[in-house]
Design a protein around this motif. Sequence first.
Motif, PDB file in Angstrom:
ATOM      1  N   TYR A   9     163.699  27.200  97.067  1.00  0.00           N
ATOM      2  CA  TYR A   9     165.024  27.775  97.303  1.00  0.00           C
ATOM      3  C   TYR A   9     165.291  28.918  96.330  1.00  0.00           C
ATOM      4  CZ  TYR A   9     165.272  23.481  99.893  1.00  0.00           C
ATOM      5  OH  TYR A   9     164.989  22.482 100.779  1.00  0.00           O
ATOM      6  N   ASP A  10     166.124  29.863  96.759  1.00  0.00           N
ATOM      7  CA  ASP A  10     166.428  31.029  95.930  1.00  0.00           C
ATOM      8  C   ASP A  10     167.474  30.749  94.857  1.00  0.00           C
ATOM      9  OD1 ASP A  10     164.777  33.182  96.441  1.00  0.00           O
ATOM     10  OD2 ASP A  10     165.908  33.830  98.193  1.00  0.00           O
ATOM     11  N   SER A  11     168.135  29.589  94.924  1.00  0.00           N
ATOM     12  CA  SER A  11     169.183  29.306  93.938  1.00  0.00           C
ATOM     13  C   SER A  11     169.365  27.815  93.766  1.00  0.00           C
ATOM     14  CB  SER A  11     170.521  29.914  94.387  1.00  0.00           C
ATOM     15  OG  SER A  11     171.006  29.240  95.540  1.00  0.00           O
ATOM     16  N   TYR A  12     169.952  27.440  92.646  1.00  0.00           N
ATOM     17  CA  TYR A  12     170.345  26.053  92.393  1.00  0.00           C
ATOM     18  C   TYR A  12     171.323  25.587  93.463  1.00  0.00           C
ATOM     19  CZ  TYR A  12     172.779  22.153  90.131  1.00  0.00           C
ATOM     20  OH  TYR A  12     173.364  20.947  89.864  1.00  0.00           O
ATOM     21  N   GLU A  13     172.250  26.466  93.849  1.00  0.00           N
ATOM     22  CA  GLU A  13     173.280  26.077  94.809  1.00  0.00           C
ATOM     23  C   GLU A  13     172.663  25.689  96.150  1.00  0.00           C
ATOM     24  OE1 GLU A  13     174.991  28.024  91.479  1.00  0.00           O
ATOM     25  OE2 GLU A  13     173.415  28.765  92.834  1.00  0.00           O
ATOM     26  N   ALA A  14     171.688  26.467  96.630  1.00  0.00           N
ATOM     27  CA  ALA A  14     171.035  26.144  97.900  1.00  0.00           C
ATOM     28  C   ALA A  14     170.276  24.826  97.804  1.00  0.00           C
ATOM     29  CB  ALA A  14     170.092  27.272  98.305  1.00  0.00           C
ATOM     30  N   ALA A  15     169.618  24.620  96.664  1.00  0.00           N
ATOM     31  CA  ALA A  15     168.889  23.365  96.465  1.00  0.00           C
ATOM     32  C   ALA A  15     169.857  22.188  96.404  1.00  0.00           C
ATOM     33  CB  ALA A  15     168.060  23.451  95.187  1.00  0.00           C
ATOM     34  N   LEU A  16     170.990  22.364  95.715  1.00  0.00           N
ATOM     35  CA  LEU A  16     171.967  21.291  95.585  1.00  0.00           C
ATOM     36  C   LEU A  16     172.572  20.936  96.936  1.00  0.00           C
ATOM     37  CD1 LEU A  16     173.538  19.385  93.716  1.00  0.00           C
ATOM     38  CD2 LEU A  16     175.219  21.218  93.431  1.00  0.00           C
ATOM     39  N   GLU A  17     172.872  21.924  97.759  1.00  0.00           N
ATOM     40  CA  GLU A  17     173.388  21.654  99.103  1.00  0.00           C
ATOM     41  C   GLU A  17     172.381  20.845  99.903  1.00  0.00           C
ATOM     42  OE1 GLU A  17     174.373  25.369 100.877  1.00  0.00           O
ATOM     43  OE2 GLU A  17     175.990  25.805  99.454  1.00  0.00           O
ATOM     44  N   THR A  18     171.099  21.161  99.729  1.00  0.00           N
ATOM     45  CA  THR A  18     170.046  20.415 100.412  1.00  0.00           C
ATOM     46  C   THR A  18     170.008  18.973  99.930  1.00  0.00           C
ATOM     47  OG1 THR A  18     168.726  22.420 100.730  1.00  0.00           O
ATOM     48  CG2 THR A  18     167.549  20.306 100.813  1.00  0.00           C
ATOM     49  N   VAL A  19     170.084  18.776  98.615  1.00  0.00           N
ATOM     50  CA  VAL A  19     170.090  17.423  98.049  1.00  0.00           C
ATOM     51  C   VAL A  19     171.287  16.633  98.573  1.00  0.00           C
ATOM     52  CG1 VAL A  19     170.399  16.102  95.920  1.00  0.00           C
ATOM     53  CG2 VAL A  19     168.776  18.006  95.996  1.00  0.00           C
ATOM     54  N   ASN A  20     172.459  17.245  98.595  1.00  0.00           N
ATOM     55  CA  ASN A  20     173.648  16.557  99.089  1.00  0.00           C
ATOM     56  C   ASN A  20     173.483  16.126 100.543  1.00  0.00           C
ATOM     57  OD1 ASN A  20     175.238  16.585  96.759  1.00  0.00           O
ATOM     58  ND2 ASN A  20     175.990  18.657  97.173  1.00  0.00           N
ATOM     59  N   THR A 131     158.896  31.330  91.271  1.00  0.00           N
ATOM     60  CA  THR A 131     160.238  31.467  91.841  1.00  0.00           C
ATOM     61  C   THR A 131     161.276  30.760  90.978  1.00  0.00           C
ATOM     62  OG1 THR A 131     159.323  31.672  94.080  1.00  0.00           O
ATOM     63  CG2 THR A 131     161.647  31.075  93.906  1.00  0.00           C
ATOM     64  N   VAL A 132     160.926  29.587  90.445  1.00  0.00           N
ATOM     65  CA  VAL A 132     161.829  28.920  89.504  1.00  0.00           C
ATOM     66  C   VAL A 132     162.041  29.812  88.283  1.00  0.00           C
ATOM     67  CG1 VAL A 132     162.119  26.928  87.969  1.00  0.00           C
ATOM     68  CG2 VAL A 132     161.256  26.602  90.304  1.00  0.00           C
ATOM     69  N   ARG A 133     160.964  30.416  87.794  1.00  0.00           N
ATOM     70  CA  ARG A 133     161.066  31.331  86.650  1.00  0.00           C
ATOM     71  C   ARG A 133     162.047  32.462  86.931  1.00  0.00           C
ATOM     72  NH1 ARG A 133     157.852  36.148  85.449  1.00  0.00           N
ATOM     73  NH2 ARG A 133     158.116  36.649  83.245  1.00  0.00           N
ATOM     74  N   ARG A 134     162.095  32.922  88.173  1.00  0.00           N
ATOM     75  CA  ARG A 134     162.947  34.052  88.541  1.00  0.00           C
ATOM     76  C   ARG A 134     164.338  33.626  89.003  1.00  0.00           C
ATOM     77  NH1 ARG A 134     159.014  38.765  90.909  1.00  0.00           N
ATOM     78  NH2 ARG A 134     157.132  38.167  89.784  1.00  0.00           N
ATOM     79  N   ALA A 137     164.735  27.478  92.774  1.00  0.00           N
ATOM     80  CA  ALA A 137     164.739  26.022  92.595  1.00  0.00           C
ATOM     81  C   ALA A 137     163.750  25.380  93.552  1.00  0.00           C
ATOM     82  CB  ALA A 137     166.136  25.462  92.838  1.00  0.00           C
ATOM     83  N   VAL A 138     163.318  24.174  93.181  1.00  0.00           N
ATOM     84  CA  VAL A 138     162.404  23.385  94.000  1.00  0.00           C
ATOM     85  C   VAL A 138     163.015  22.004  94.213  1.00  0.00           C
ATOM     86  CG1 VAL A 138     160.129  22.275  94.084  1.00  0.00           C
ATOM     87  CG2 VAL A 138     160.343  24.589  93.181  1.00  0.00           C
ATOM     88  N   VAL A 139     162.946  21.520  95.440  1.00  0.00           N
ATOM     89  CA  VAL A 139     163.333  20.146  95.750  1.00  0.00           C
ATOM     90  C   VAL A 139     162.121  19.423  96.312  1.00  0.00           C
ATOM     91  CG1 VAL A 139     164.785  18.637  97.176  1.00  0.00           C
ATOM     92  CG2 VAL A 139     165.743  20.741  96.199  1.00  0.00           C
ATOM     93  N   THR A 140     161.837  18.247  95.777  1.00  0.00           N
ATOM     94  CA  THR A 140     160.703  17.439  96.211  1.00  0.00           C
ATOM     95  C   THR A 140     161.210  16.051  96.575  1.00  0.00           C
ATOM     96  OG1 THR A 140     159.209  18.636  94.742  1.00  0.00           O
ATOM     97  CG2 THR A 140     158.448  16.518  95.533  1.00  0.00           C
ATOM     98  N   VAL A 141     160.805  15.580  97.760  1.00  0.00           N
ATOM     99  CA  VAL A 141     161.321  14.317  98.278  1.00  0.00           C
ATOM    100  C   VAL A 141     160.182  13.425  98.745  1.00  0.00           C
ATOM    101  CG1 VAL A 141     162.859  13.240  99.977  1.00  0.00           C
ATOM    102  CG2 VAL A 141     163.406  15.495  99.071  1.00  0.00           C
ATOM    103  N   ARG A 142     160.239  12.146  98.359  1.00  0.00           N
ATOM    104  CA  ARG A 142     159.325  11.142  98.890  1.00  0.00           C
ATOM    105  C   ARG A 142     160.022  10.456 100.053  1.00  0.00           C
ATOM    106  NH1 ARG A 142     158.010   8.364  93.104  1.00  0.00           N
ATOM    107  NH2 ARG A 142     160.205   7.851  93.426  1.00  0.00           N
ATOM    108  N   VAL A 143     159.352  10.385 101.193  1.00  0.00           N
ATOM    109  CA  VAL A 143     160.031   9.937 102.406  1.00  0.00           C
ATOM    110  C   VAL A 143     159.101   9.078 103.257  1.00  0.00           C
ATOM    111  CG1 VAL A 143     159.411  12.085 103.583  1.00  0.00           C
ATOM    112  CG2 VAL A 143     161.360  10.764 104.387  1.00  0.00           C
ATOM    113  N   ASP A 144     159.671   8.062 103.907  1.00  0.00           N
ATOM    114  CA  ASP A 144     158.917   7.228 104.834  1.00  0.00           C
ATOM    115  C   ASP A 144     158.670   7.983 106.134  1.00  0.00           C
ATOM    116  OD1 ASP A 144     158.847   5.092 103.059  1.00  0.00           O
ATOM    117  OD2 ASP A 144     160.741   4.260 103.816  1.00  0.00           O
TER     118      ASP A 144
END
Length: 204
Positions: A9-20, A131-134, A137-144
């Motif tokens: 993701y290009d931002s923390y906000e986009a990653a957070l919306e995904t997590v939510n 991309t995180v450096r710039r 953000a990264v989101v990683t999920v373990r899923v069934d």
Amino acid sequence: MTKTITSLYDSYEAALETVNELKRHDISDSDISIVSADPPGARTAADGTTGNMVDTGVGQGAAVGGVVGAGAGLAAGLGALLIPGIGPVVAAGWLIPTIIGAAVGASGGGIVGALVGAGVNEDHAHVYAETVRRGGAVVTVRVDDDQIPTVESIMARRAVNPEQKATLYRSTGWTRFDADAPPYTEEQRVVEKTTVRQTPPPRN
């Protein structure tokens, strides 16, 4: 059977919306990790509470990893780490102890090693770390297995395409993530975000 899915993701906000959104679909905190290069400070955690911003160096990062590993969830585990080549990151989740351990034992290359260990191919892992450096953000999920279609759809909605990122970075001479490179300044991150427009990757 469990699959690990990682998106960029290009931002923390986009990653957070995904997590939510993942949490609204009953994905547990214990199965989600988030790493963002946004500067540490007062930050809203994935459940809407204020996270615990623990400032640590890489060598001291086990304190945050221990909180997350104890199952405290994203809210209690959200903290700040220093990753070589990136600088401060806001991070939480099951991937963080792996990043810390790899960084201590591998000259600071922890984020790339952790992503590869989570199933990201090495070329993409370098792009994710850069991309995180710039400022991304990264989101990683373990899923069934039965959750895979839903989770892939949610994660793709706001994601950016790592292949397009790689092409952009290489056009300026970049080859791979360098843990010895100086972290981006906030001004550089703002320029990056305002000049780059990516299309999301196709769904798997």
